[in-house]
Structures are given as structure tokens and as C-alpha cells.
Design a protein around this motif. Structure first.
Motif, mmCIF file in Angstrom:
data_model
loop_
_atom_site.group_PDB
_atom_site.id
_atom_site.type_symbol
_atom_site.label_atom_id
_atom_site.label_comp_id
_atom_site.label_asym_id
_atom_site.label_seq_id
_atom_site.Cartn_x
_atom_site.Cartn_y
_atom_site.Cartn_z
ATOM 1 N N PHE A 23 4.651 -37.568 -19.484
ATOM 2 C CA PHE A 23 5.876 -38.337 -19.292
ATOM 3 C C PHE A 23 5.715 -39.739 -19.861
ATOM 4 N N VAL A 24 6.707 -40.171 -20.643
ATOM 5 C CA VAL A 24 6.715 -41.506 -21.241
ATOM 6 C C VAL A 24 7.985 -42.228 -20.798
ATOM 7 N N PRO A 25 7.905 -43.117 -19.802
ATOM 8 C CA PRO A 25 9.081 -43.880 -19.393
ATOM 9 C C PRO A 25 9.288 -45.086 -20.298
ATOM 10 N N THR A 26 10.518 -45.310 -20.767
ATOM 11 C CA THR A 26 10.810 -46.438 -21.649
ATOM 12 C C THR A 26 12.128 -47.083 -21.241
ATOM 13 N N SER A 36 3.528 -44.031 -30.295
ATOM 14 C CA SER A 36 2.105 -43.776 -30.025
ATOM 15 C C SER A 36 1.916 -43.187 -28.628
ATOM 16 N N LEU A 37 2.748 -43.612 -27.662
ATOM 17 C CA LEU A 37 2.690 -43.035 -26.315
ATOM 18 C C LEU A 37 3.115 -41.568 -26.346
ATOM 19 N N ILE A 38 4.177 -41.289 -27.105
ATOM 20 C CA ILE A 38 4.657 -39.910 -27.219
ATOM 21 C C ILE A 38 3.604 -39.028 -27.888
ATOM 22 N N LYS A 39 2.975 -39.538 -28.930
ATOM 23 C CA LYS A 39 1.930 -38.765 -29.622
ATOM 24 C C LYS A 39 0.780 -38.443 -28.675
ATOM 25 N N LYS A 40 0.353 -39.436 -27.900
ATOM 26 C CA LYS A 40 -0.743 -39.200 -26.950
ATOM 27 C C LYS A 40 -0.328 -38.152 -25.913
ATOM 28 N N ALA A 41 0.930 -38.240 -25.453
ATOM 29 C CA ALA A 41 1.420 -37.267 -24.474
ATOM 30 C C ALA A 41 1.446 -35.864 -25.062
ATOM 31 N N THR A 139 2.334 -34.240 -15.035
ATOM 32 C CA THR A 139 0.876 -34.152 -14.919
ATOM 33 C C THR A 139 0.252 -35.506 -15.233
ATOM 34 N N ARG A 140 0.766 -36.132 -16.302
ATOM 35 C CA ARG A 140 0.258 -37.432 -16.760
ATOM 36 C C ARG A 140 1.444 -38.306 -17.161
ATOM 37 N N ALA A 141 1.291 -39.619 -16.956
ATOM 38 C CA ALA A 141 2.305 -40.576 -17.393
ATOM 39 C C ALA A 141 1.623 -41.642 -18.244
ATOM 40 N N PRO A 169 -3.608 -45.053 -19.864
ATOM 41 C CA PRO A 169 -3.364 -46.249 -20.678
ATOM 42 C C PRO A 169 -3.497 -45.927 -22.162
ATOM 43 N N VAL A 170 -2.657 -46.557 -22.982
ATOM 44 C CA VAL A 170 -2.665 -46.320 -24.428
ATOM 45 C C VAL A 170 -2.759 -47.667 -25.140
ATOM 46 N N ASP A 171 -3.600 -47.720 -26.181
ATOM 47 C CA ASP A 171 -3.862 -48.971 -26.885
ATOM 48 C C ASP A 171 -2.600 -49.578 -27.491
ATOM 49 N N THR A 172 -2.592 -50.897 -27.577
ATOM 50 C CA THR A 172 -1.479 -51.644 -28.162
ATOM 51 C C THR A 172 -1.360 -51.359 -29.652
ATOM 52 N N VAL A 173 -0.142 -51.202 -30.118
ATOM 53 C CA VAL A 173 0.129 -51.032 -31.552
ATOM 54 C C VAL A 173 0.616 -52.364 -32.097
ATOM 55 N N ARG A 174 0.114 -52.729 -33.285
ATOM 56 C CA ARG A 174 0.422 -54.028 -33.870
ATOM 57 C C ARG A 174 1.002 -53.889 -35.278
ATOM 58 N N GLU A 175 1.746 -54.916 -35.669
ATOM 59 C CA GLU A 175 2.140 -55.048 -37.059
ATOM 60 C C GLU A 175 0.898 -55.355 -37.897
ATOM 61 N N LYS A 176 1.018 -55.249 -39.220
ATOM 62 C CA LYS A 176 -0.130 -55.505 -40.089
ATOM 63 C C LYS A 176 -0.665 -56.921 -39.923
ATOM 64 N N ASP A 177 0.216 -57.866 -39.583
ATOM 65 C CA ASP A 177 -0.211 -59.257 -39.419
ATOM 66 C C ASP A 177 -0.748 -59.555 -38.019
ATOM 67 N N GLY A 178 -0.794 -58.551 -37.153
ATOM 68 C CA GLY A 178 -1.397 -58.712 -35.838
ATOM 69 C C GLY A 178 -0.426 -58.844 -34.689
ATOM 70 N N LEU A 179 0.863 -59.061 -34.966
ATOM 71 C CA LEU A 179 1.831 -59.221 -33.890
ATOM 72 C C LEU A 179 1.988 -57.912 -33.121
ATOM 73 N N ALA A 180 1.812 -57.978 -31.797
ATOM 74 C CA ALA A 180 1.970 -56.783 -30.970
ATOM 75 C C ALA A 180 3.422 -56.334 -30.982
ATOM 76 N N LEU A 181 3.637 -55.033 -31.131
ATOM 77 C CA LEU A 181 4.992 -54.504 -31.154
ATOM 78 C C LEU A 181 5.645 -54.671 -29.789
ATOM 79 N N SER A 182 6.884 -55.115 -29.807
ATOM 80 C CA SER A 182 7.668 -55.309 -28.583
ATOM 81 C C SER A 182 9.133 -55.199 -28.946
#
Length: 273
Positions: A23-26, A36-41, A139-141, A169-182
């Protein structure tokens, strides 16, 4: 992909399924971090459920509930292309009633860091997550590490309330310049986005200092604040994985966290060492 808006309909749809459910709540406005959360799920489960619900109870008066990015049709397409089995798309009246029972966040951990400047925010987060987990019974969130305090509190809730769900927990995804996606990055102008890069720069500096043997938390925090200037800083903190303040970095047990305001936009980020 099946789209369901009614909590009771979703519970009925899932109750006889004998598959592992991820389950991926958004809150919508999906980006590569959500994907990336969906892929891990999908990797870890036989079935994937995603919810899109802009939760009003975690926004304080005067915050950005009304202008929060909404991309409903694009979000549906992203879920479909990502191989989501069920998309849960409720309205507020489907989730909340009158004279609500609510979950209260811990008196200490829920009112420090982001909770200090947004008192009551995590009450809303935990309440809606509890509701969604009870509806889906997965089973997992899956939750991103970028929102480290939220992740910590949800994990604590699952543990203390003896819930059977595994919080992943799933690792943070970033833009190429390092900015965390939000999703809130959409608020930033071109110049503001450049300013926002100070966040990831400060975190890279902290990591570099630790790699050179500097482990004094006070020294690292001071250096990070210099990089972040002149942004409005809500906090720069160095904590262990249980969110206790550290005087010295402990490799394998440290989270370095930042929250700032870029113009009118609150942004947070962290690294796990």
C-alpha cells in the motif's frame, strides 16, 4: 486498474483476496518519488493499492491546503502506467464524519522539529494513516525517508498499537542537481529553486565533514547553517534513529535533518548516516 472511492467498497473488494498487498498512501501530485514507492511495493507484493487523498486534518489554519497541487487525471495515468492494481480515490466526506475519533501524536516526538512549528500536524497525519491502513489492511505500507519524522511516528504507531502491517521506508529520490523531489517544489520560481539547492548542499557538507572525521554535532550544525543562510531555518538537527538529539554523530544510527522556508514554501530534507 480499478478505481474505487468508497472505503466500504474497497474493504469488500479486498477482503477475500489471498495475496500480499503493498500500500502506498499519497496526497496526489505524483512524481518520481511516489513512483519509487510504487515500484518497491510491486517488487515485494503480489498486489499494489495506491491512495490519493489530500488530507485536510494535517493542514493548520493558513497553510496551503487550498493551493496544494492537484493533478488528478495525470495521477491516475501515472498509477495505471506504473502497474497499480487498485487506486483508492476518496473524498473527504468518505474518510471523515462528525465528532471524530482521532489519534494523538506523542507528546514529545510529535511536537519537536516540524511538529514544533506545526502543532497538531502529526495528529492529522497519524489519524488519516490509521484510517487508510484499516481500510486497506495491507501486508506492507511504503513511506519515503524524506519525511523522516512522519516515517518515525507512523512506525511508532504501528508498533505501539500492535498493528500487523510492516512499515517499509524507501530512499529519497532527487533531481540531478540534488534537490529532493516534493510536490511543493511546484511552488518554486526559477530563482527560488536555485536557493532551495542550499538544502542538499548543506546535507552534502555534513556528510563530507563526517567522512573527514568530524563528528561533533554542534560543529556540523553550525557549518550547515552557514550554507543555508539567508534562508529562514526552522531546524537543523542531528538525531539518532529514535529521534533523540545526538552530541556526536553515530555512524549507522544518525539522521541529519533540515527544514527551511524558501520564499513562502516550506521544504525539508535529510540524510541517514
Amino acid at each position: 486498474m480499478k478505481i474505487i472511492s468508497s472505503p466500504l467498497e474497497l474493504k469488500e473488494h479486498l477482503k477475500n483476496i489471498k495475496l500480499s498487498v503493498g500500500f502506498v498512501p499519497t496526497m496526489g501530485a505524483l512524481h518520481e518519488g511516489h513512483i519509487s514507492l510504487i515500484k518497491k511495493a510491486k517488487e515485494q507484493n503480489e498486489m499494489v493499492v495506491v491512495s490519493i487523498f489530500l488530507n485536510p486534518t494535517q493542514f493548520l489554519k493558513g497553510e496551503d491546503l487550498e493551493k496544494y497541487p492537484k493533478k488528478d487525471e495525470a495521477d491516475k495515468k501515472i498509477c495505471e502506467l506504473s502497474g497499480v492494481d487498485v487506486l483508492f480515490f476518496p473524498n473527504s466526506c468518505d474518510i471523515y464524519g462528525v465528532d471524530e475519533v482521532s489519534i494523538l501524536s506523542p507528546k514529545v516526538r510529535g511536537y519537536v522539529l516540524e511538529g514544533q512549528s506545526r502543532p497538531g500536524h502529526f495528529n492529522g497525519v497519524l489519524t488519516v494513516v490509521m484510517k487508510l491502513l484499516n481500510i486497506v489492511n495491507p501486508t506492507r505500507a511504503y513511506f519515503g525517508k524524506k519525511d523522516a519524522q512522519q516515517l518515525n511516528l507512523i512506525s511508532l504507531m504501528a508498533k505501539q498499537l500492535f498493528m500487523s502491517v510492516e512499515i517499509v521506508p524507501v530512499d529519497t529520490v532527487r533531481e540531478k542537481d540534488g534537490l529532493a523531489l516534493s510536490s511543493r517544489n511546484a511552488y518554486l520560481s526559477k530563482d527560488e529553486r536555485v536557493e532551495a539547492l542550499k538544502i542538499s548542499s548543506s546535507l552534502r557538507l555534513s556528510s563530507a565533514m563526517v567522512s573527514k572525521g568530524v563528528v561533533d554535532a554542534k560543529e556540523i550544525r553550525a557549518a550547515m547553517r552557514e550554507v543555508l543562510a539567508p534562508l529562514e531555518i526552522f531546524y537543523v538537527e542531528i538525531l539518532d534513529r529514535e529521534f533523540n538529539r545526538l552530541e556526536r554523530v553515530e555512524i549507522g544510527n544518525t539522521v541529519i535533518l533540515v527544514e527551511v522556508k524558501v520564499a513562502t514554501t516550506r521544504l525539508l530534507d535529510n540524510i541517514w548516516l
